[in-house]
Design a protein around this motif. Structure first.
Motif, PDB file in Angstrom:
ATOM      1  N   TYR A  23      33.764  14.080  52.573  1.00 54.54           N
ATOM      2  CA  TYR A  23      34.221  12.768  53.083  1.00 54.54           C
ATOM      3  C   TYR A  23      33.706  11.622  52.217  1.00 54.54           C
ATOM      4  O   TYR A  23      32.772  11.783  51.416  1.00 54.54           O
ATOM      5  CB  TYR A  23      33.775  12.575  54.538  1.00 54.54           C
ATOM      6  N   ASN A  48      35.411  16.141  43.990  1.00 51.42           N
ATOM      7  CA  ASN A  48      34.167  15.929  44.737  1.00 51.42           C
ATOM      8  C   ASN A  48      34.600  15.945  46.206  1.00 51.42           C
ATOM      9  O   ASN A  48      35.175  14.977  46.701  1.00 51.42           O
ATOM     10  CB  ASN A  48      33.553  14.588  44.326  1.00 51.42           C
ATOM     11  N   LEU A  49      34.371  17.086  46.851  1.00 51.38           N
ATOM     12  CA  LEU A  49      35.007  17.333  48.152  1.00 51.38           C
ATOM     13  C   LEU A  49      34.235  16.683  49.299  1.00 51.38           C
ATOM     14  O   LEU A  49      33.195  16.064  49.107  1.00 51.38           O
ATOM     15  CB  LEU A  49      35.148  18.849  48.351  1.00 51.38           C
ATOM     16  N   ASP A  53      33.216   8.725  39.828  1.00 47.00           N
ATOM     17  CA  ASP A  53      33.745   9.652  38.812  1.00 47.00           C
ATOM     18  C   ASP A  53      34.903   9.017  38.043  1.00 47.00           C
ATOM     19  O   ASP A  53      35.068   9.262  36.845  1.00 47.00           O
ATOM     20  CB  ASP A  53      34.220  10.958  39.474  1.00 47.00           C
ATOM     21  N   ALA A  69      40.473  13.962  41.186  1.00 49.43           N
ATOM     22  CA  ALA A  69      41.270  14.441  42.319  1.00 49.43           C
ATOM     23  C   ALA A  69      40.810  13.856  43.644  1.00 49.43           C
ATOM     24  O   ALA A  69      41.519  13.961  44.649  1.00 49.43           O
ATOM     25  CB  ALA A  69      41.222  15.970  42.375  1.00 49.43           C
ATOM     26  N   THR A  70      39.616  13.258  43.663  1.00 49.89           N
ATOM     27  CA  THR A  70      39.062  12.677  44.905  1.00 49.89           C
ATOM     28  C   THR A  70      38.300  11.388  44.528  1.00 49.89           C
ATOM     29  O   THR A  70      37.096  11.444  44.265  1.00 49.89           O
ATOM     30  CB  THR A  70      38.081  13.664  45.568  1.00 49.89           C
ATOM     31  N   VAL A  71      38.976  10.274  44.520  1.00 50.42           N
ATOM     32  CA  VAL A  71      38.394   9.030  43.997  1.00 50.42           C
ATOM     33  C   VAL A  71      37.132   8.598  44.753  1.00 50.42           C
ATOM     34  O   VAL A  71      36.122   8.242  44.151  1.00 50.42           O
ATOM     35  CB  VAL A  71      39.451   7.901  44.018  1.00 50.42           C
ATOM     36  N   GLN A  96      42.832   7.634  50.961  1.00 46.89           N
ATOM     37  CA  GLN A  96      42.384   6.454  51.708  1.00 46.89           C
ATOM     38  C   GLN A  96      42.549   5.180  50.874  1.00 46.89           C
ATOM     39  O   GLN A  96      41.995   5.083  49.767  1.00 46.89           O
ATOM     40  CB  GLN A  96      40.907   6.609  52.095  1.00 46.89           C
ATOM     41  N   THR A 146      38.327  16.388  52.859  1.00 47.71           N
ATOM     42  CA  THR A 146      39.198  17.302  52.122  1.00 47.71           C
ATOM     43  C   THR A 146      39.306  18.599  52.930  1.00 47.71           C
ATOM     44  O   THR A 146      38.360  18.972  53.621  1.00 47.71           O
ATOM     45  CB  THR A 146      38.620  17.603  50.716  1.00 47.71           C
TER      46      THR A 146
HETATM   47  C1  LIG Z   1      33.116  12.960  48.537  1.00 44.71           C
HETATM   48  S1  LIG Z   1      34.390  11.780  48.417  1.00 44.71           S
HETATM   49  C2  LIG Z   1      34.617  11.661  46.689  1.00 44.71           C
HETATM   50  C3  LIG Z   1      33.493  10.971  45.990  1.00 44.71           C
HETATM   51  C4  LIG Z   1      33.904  10.403  44.655  1.00 44.71           C
HETATM   52  N1  LIG Z   1      34.210  11.373  43.651  1.00 44.71           N
HETATM   53  C5  LIG Z   1      32.916   9.382  44.154  1.00 44.71           C
HETATM   54  O1  LIG Z   1      32.672   9.316  42.933  1.00 44.71           O
HETATM   55  O2  LIG Z   1      32.422   8.627  44.967  1.00 44.71           O
HETATM   56  C6  LIG Z   1      35.834  12.681  48.930  1.00 44.71           C
HETATM   57  C7  LIG Z   1      37.091  11.846  48.899  1.00 44.71           C
HETATM   58  O3  LIG Z   1      38.198  12.741  48.990  1.00 44.71           O
HETATM   59  C8  LIG Z   1      39.235  12.042  49.626  1.00 44.71           C
HETATM   60  N2  LIG Z   1      40.263  12.989  50.083  1.00 44.71           N
HETATM   61  C9  LIG Z   1      40.303  13.715  51.233  1.00 44.71           C
HETATM   62  N3  LIG Z   1      41.415  14.482  51.256  1.00 44.71           N
HETATM   63  C10 LIG Z   1      42.084  14.230  50.103  1.00 44.71           C
HETATM   64  C11 LIG Z   1      43.311  14.701  49.551  1.00 44.71           C
HETATM   65  N4  LIG Z   1      44.063  15.606  50.188  1.00 44.71           N
HETATM   66  N5  LIG Z   1      43.710  14.215  48.355  1.00 44.71           N
HETATM   67  C12 LIG Z   1      42.947  13.309  47.675  1.00 44.71           C
HETATM   68  N6  LIG Z   1      41.779  12.817  48.158  1.00 44.71           N
HETATM   69  C13 LIG Z   1      41.347  13.274  49.345  1.00 44.71           C
HETATM   70  C14 LIG Z   1      38.536  11.299  50.749  1.00 44.71           C
HETATM   71  O4  LIG Z   1      39.332  10.238  51.204  1.00 44.71           O
HETATM   72  C15 LIG Z   1      37.235  10.850  50.045  1.00 44.71           C
HETATM   73  O5  LIG Z   1      37.348   9.543  49.563  1.00 44.71           O
END
Ligand SMILES: C[S@@+](CC[C@H](N)C(=O)[O-])C[C@H]1O[C@@H](n2cnc3c(N)ncnc32)[C@H](O)[C@@H]1O
Length: 209
Positions: A103, A100-101, A36, A29-31, A56, A113
Motif C-alpha cells: 500500500y 514495490n508492492l 522510484d 509499475a507502482t509509483v 491512485q 496491490t
Molecule cells: C508500496 S507503494 C509503492 C511505493 C513506491 N514505489 C515509492 O517509491 O514510494 C504501492 C503502490 O502501488 C499502487 N497500486 C496498487 N495496485 C496497483 C495496480 N494494480 N497498478 C498500479 N499500481 C498499484 C498503490 O496505489 C501504491 O501507491
C-alpha cells in the motif's frame, strides 16, 4: 547518491541502477510516493524514457510534482491505470521494471496491490524486458492479502527458465517479522554492443568459471 542496505527500496535501486544508461527505458509499475520514479528518471539521462503506473490519483499527482520540481518531466509518462495495462500502453521494449508492492505509505492501507493483477503485470514485464534487462520486486508481508500475493509471485518466478533468467530472493535475516523481502530478476543477454563483444571475446567471464 549513497544507498544504504537498510531499506529494501535502496537495494532494488542499486540492482536496477547498475544497468541504466543515457537513453534507457524503464517502467515504475507502482509509483506510490514517486521515490522510484524519481530514481529512474534521474538514471536514464535526457534521452531516456520512464513509464509510471499507479491506480491512485493522489500518488500520481504527488509524484508528478516531484518530477516537475527537478525538471525531469519530459522523461516521464504517468498513467493513472493499473499495471495490468502495461503491454497495451507501453509499446517499446524496456531495460528495467520496478515493482514495490503493498500500500501507499501514508495513504489508504486498504488500497493494495493484489496477487492477480501483480502477476499479470509481472508476466507482461517479462515480455517487454530487453536482454540484459532487470526487474526488481519489493514484497511486504503482514498486511491482508500479502501472503497470497507473495506466494503467487514466488511460485511464478521459481518456474522461470534458468537458462534465460537469473532469479534471486533477498531476505533481511536479522530483523523481526514481518519485514520486506526482494525478488530480483535478470534476463540473460548482452545489454550493449560493447558488452556483447566482451562476452564474445570471453573477457567478461573468468576462464575457470
Ligand atoms: C508500496 S507503494 C509503492 C511505493 C513506491 N514505489 C515509492 O517509491 O514510494 C504501492 C503502490 O502501488 C499502487 N497500486 C496498487 N495496485 C496497483 C495496480 N494494480 N497498478 C498500479 N499500481 C498499484 C498503490 O496505489 C501504491 O501507491
Amino acid at each position: 547518491m549513497f544507498n544504504s542496505w537498510r531499506r529494501a527500496v535502496s537495494i532494488a535501486q542499486i540492482f536496477i541502477g547498475e544497468i541504466l544508461f543515457d537513453g534507457s527505458v524503464a517502467i515504475d509499475a507502482t509509483v506510490g510516493t514517486g521515490e522510484d520514479t524519481l530514481f529512474l528518471a534521474s538514471s536514464v539521462g535526457p534521452s531516456g524514457q520512464i513509464f509510471a503506473f499507479d491506480i491512485q490519483e493522489q500518488a500520481i499527482a504527488a509524484a508528478e510534482q516531484k518530477i516537475k520540481q527537478r525538471h525531469l518531466d519530459k522523461r516521464v509518462k504517468f498513467y493513472l491505470a493499473s499495471h495490468e495495462a502495461l503491454v497495451s500502453l507501453v509499446k517499446v521494449k524496456v531495460n528495467a521494471v520496478m515493482f514495490n508492492l503493498g500500500y501507499l505509505p501514508g495513504g489508504d492501507h486498504s488500497i493494495i496491490t493484489k496477487a492477480e493483477s501483480t502477476l499479470a503485470a509481472l508476466c507482461q514485464s517479462m515480455e517487454l524486458l530487453l536482454p540484459g534487462g532487470r526487474i526488481s520486486i519489493v514484497l511486504y508481508t503482514g498486511h491482508e492479502g500479502s501472503l497470497e500475493e507473495c506466494t503467487a509471485v514466488e511460485k511464478y518466478v521459481s518456474k522461470l527458465d534458468n537458462k534465460l533468467y537469473n532469479v534471486i530472493k533477498l531476505n533481511f535475516y536479522n530483523r523481526k517479522n514481518p519485514s520486506p523481502f526482494l525478488i530480483l530478476i535478470e534476463k540473460e543477454g548482452p545489454r550493449s554492443e560493447k558488452q556483447a563483444a566482451e562476452i564474445d571475446s570471453g573477457y567478461s567471464q573468468p576462464a575457470d568459471y
